[in-house]
Design an enzyme around this catalytic site. Structure first.
Site, PDB file in Angstrom:
ATOM      1  CG  LEU A  93      34.448  49.942  39.125  1.00  0.00           C
ATOM      2  CD1 LEU A  93      34.042  48.612  39.716  1.00  0.00           C
ATOM      3  CD2 LEU A  93      34.725  49.834  37.649  1.00  0.00           C
ATOM      4  CG  ASP A  94      37.710  51.785  40.270  1.00  0.00           C
ATOM      5  OD1 ASP A  94      37.657  50.609  40.663  1.00  0.00           O
ATOM      6  OD2 ASP A  94      38.052  52.111  39.124  1.00  0.00           O
ATOM      7  CD  GLU A  95      34.662  57.515  43.644  1.00  0.00           C
ATOM      8  OE1 GLU A  95      34.583  57.912  44.814  1.00  0.00           O
ATOM      9  OE2 GLU A  95      35.391  58.041  42.803  1.00  0.00           O
ATOM     10  N   GLY A 133      39.364  53.289  36.718  1.00  0.00           N
ATOM     11  CA  GLY A 133      39.010  52.720  35.425  1.00  0.00           C
ATOM     12  C   GLY A 133      40.025  51.734  34.917  1.00  0.00           C
TER      13      GLY A 133
END
Lengths: 295, 295, 295, 295
Positions: free
Chosen positions: B239-241, B213
């Site tokens: 997101l971010d995964e 985040g």
């Protein structure tokens, strides 16, 4: 199931990967892991290196029996591989994961590297048997004993050096040792010893080729370096000049005296030595002149 | 001489190395470099990955002409390889080192990653053409211009997002872009965009999966961590995964405020992003679920 | 000659360095080493931290006798310092290098961290006395015994947890322990225990705040991270949320299975834990909310 | 508000921290940040080093006016500090954060370090003004121009060396340069130049003291080292022997040719050079014989 590790070095030519891989495939032997490298040294002839981990379960297969004869075994496998190697001008060695190499540790008075190697071996991180510990002092005998490893104290001075080395070699032979590790053994070994002994790995407490010779931490302090390193290398006649297997370094700063540099250094040393010994035992290291290839 | 890079993923089975290596050897094509890996994930079926760098000089050889037909070419080579791949259930891709991939850089206002990628490309460290730079602000236009790279400012807000993304996709297609790099592009891309676009690499200024985040440096400061990391990954819907390609971290200490953490972070970010883009361009990266194999 | 280490935390105000430094100078006590830090957290009141290492030889000086009275001693020095601290609203602690802290190690079955801490202590790298080892299993008793450290096996299950913890606390008190180190103690400690015990340092085998909870290496493998970390922190009620003292990370790659990640992880863990324990023993660590200042 | 940074070196004696801290406190000047170090070099006299960052807002206070006179100013502050320094036998320097040092960059043809320093300066990470770029080739003129930095091409050969250096010195003086950075300037500077110039920082693309002299990456490759380093140091008459300010190293492996070692090396170089320049500009570096203290 047992596995064999073949380590090969050959003059480069097209098709080597296919040749070596097909050799095992055609015998019904599965390659579990493999890696290879072709040297880029323009000044010399290109060489090709390959490491193959082979599952020996296939030795019982019909194909293997057919091709290697009724007695499909490690010996017949090696004979067949030797024929291929000869054809390709390759040098090679093989090891088996159910046959642990026997290792001799040479130490003086410092215990850090000794403990580190023994504990890793006990933990299962180093696939070997630590057959004996030899020292020129009795200091570390209790450590070896606490792990029930035979310990030999062989004091040495300039007069008895030749004789002491002979006794080390005799112990090495009697225990079927195939690797000698200098775990902070503070004696210089003679050319004769190095010529007669199995491979010898040494840990130098500095970032070679800087700080060769004695008291590298004091040299490092005096020069004000900002990193402290350690180097594991095969011992050769020219001290501190043998092929490097592994190195690492940690940051230090002006606030650290020679004592603290030593402390930091010990941490790097033992990690670097353990990695080098592990790479050797896993048959990953090929010596190529003054360099190593770690596959 | 031109080289081809084949990247293969297949269900594991005995003999795959021999099969792939022999394919090229039998055509008279020399394998210049190769590496492979078999997954160890016990929970799933084992898979085998291989990267082969092949010298195309052999395409003019008698053997190649014989086996691939008079028109021995990249196309016929690919056709022949496709047949082998189908037989083995493999997925694969191929690239040629004389055909540079076209890359689009998406940026916002920060210049560090933009400069870094462009300079590395100019230095010859990234084998690609940076076809265009797209931004939601005009800030970095002079930077792109100083390197004579086309720059497109496409402002975006919540209402115009769908339209702006469509225009980006159009530019990407028109410039034949095969890789999009988010070089600190501070916008979330829609699922639709990610579904339609070529592969997208993002740089996250934190050590994922920690500090997902926004404002990871402030999170890191508040938590008092002693390392600042960065993560380059393929962008996915979550997101971010996405699958992580590369990560690194640098030591920090209590004396550093959020500003200094950002400065340190920028140094890690750009190195990590450049390594990831390089690995992708060299066809080293296979995506395997949430993980990557970097051969 | 003996030294005292003062560790101070105070609301920031002009002149604090001068005030603390002059306090000792005016008593004829030499400051051998000092460091300080003022927090930059804008959201909170600024705080000032200082660590002073003072040579106690000066306690025999005329000046000290004059100012602290005939009985110039550690006690009168502390009384005088307490007065200054009260005036400045400071909290503080003091330790003496000729008075070694007593440490309790809590372990389960894994020996790596236990050996590492004991060997460093024996080497002189950790200025403490390891007073006892407590475990919920008997496995490591021989290790403790080989170093002649008292060992207590206190098995625990959900029913006996409260009682077992009481016995640990009793042992801790009886041995005058001022620091408890969880050297891979695989049990969660209750709030009550943490409330009653001296400071507790834990090693988490992951890069917190990523991979909280159990089996972090398996989590790391599944997520495909490229670095394996370890985190030493003070244990608090919220597991894995205590103030971080030290962290580090090593690079890993796709070729490493969960086993090898564990092996790499053990190397990071023990180095990180040892550094954290050392920093605590040297009175370098101030806890500030969820963060630490390591002076 | 403006800040002053005092950097002090003095023979060690009791009370120095109190003396220096009280000096500012007594003038109503707040110390924002401070650090100190006493050398441990047993072979020489102990020395004490201190860096103090002082908030100059206090110069307008009643106390300051009283003690420094009506004209409490930087000049009167320096005069007062000079008196204290003389009393203590200290050498010292002072800088002000609203007065940016002027820096000259010397380059040849490689752009990586040049871009890196300029971009960091523009980003606000290096508190200086890059006054001019001087090169013995015209290659990098467009780079300097794109940032609107004056560029001087001063070709040099063995005959014109003395004259060329004189012209560099003249430019350095005319632009009020107080720091010269050799950002991959591939020329050896004469003793005369080094004697007349302000401090000169050089980046060596190797881990000094290993691999001194030319082509360190080729030396490193030939020796098979496993780490590639870089060293930033003050230039002195003995090339590669000046006091080291900063060093770092990255891991490399046998698979990397001299080209790739260079690429890795460039990444280390520019980070190491930037850190060294930053430390110098922040007045953190004291030279002590062949070593530096970086406060």
């Amino acid at each position: 199931m047992a596995q064999a590790i073949f380590l090969v070095s050959a003059p480069d030519q097209p098709g080597l990967i296919a040749r070596f891989a097909s050799f095992f495939f055609d015998l019904g032997l599965n390659i579990v892991d493999s890696s290879n490298h072709a040297s880029r040294d323009e000044s010399a002839d290109r060489r090709f290196y390959m490491r193959l981990v082979v599952d020996l379960a296939g030795l019982a297969s019909t194909i293997a029996l057919e091709r290697l004869g009724e007695s499909a075994s490690r010996r017949t496998l090696e004979t067949a591989f030797a024929a291929l190697a000869t054809e390709l001008g390759a040098t090679w060695s093989v090891g088996y994961d159910d046959h642990k190499e026997k290792v001799a540790l040479l130490v003086t008075k410092e215990s850090a590297c000794l403990y580190d190697l023994v504990l890793r071996q006990r933990q299962g991180d180093l696939a070997c048997e630590i057959a004996l510990v030899i020292s020129n002092h009795a200091t570390l005998e209790p450590v070896a004993e606490s792990f029930r490893i035979p310990f030999y104290a062989l004091p040495v001075d300039s007069k008895t050096k030749a004789e002491q080395e002979s006794r080390i070699l005799e112990l090495v032979r009697r225990h079927h040792v195939s690797l000698v590790v200098l775990a902070r053994y503070m004696q210089i070994l003679s050319d004769r010893f190095l010529g007669d002994a199995p491979p010898v790995i040494n840990i130098h407490h500095g970032f070679l080729p800087a700080f060769q010779g004695a008291r590298p931490y004091h040299q490092a302090f005096a020069r004000g370096v900002k990193l402290i390193g350690a180097t594991a290398h095969y011992a050769t006649k020219d001290l501190d000049e043998g092929p490097i297997i592994e190195q690492d370094a940690l940051r230090v700063h002006h606030g650290m005296g020679a004592d603290e540099l030593s402390r930091i250094g010990r941490d790097v040393e033992r990690v670097v030595l353990a990695r080098a010994v592990r790479a050797h035992l896993e048959r990953r290291v090929v010596i190529e002149g003054r360099r190593t290839i770690v596959l």
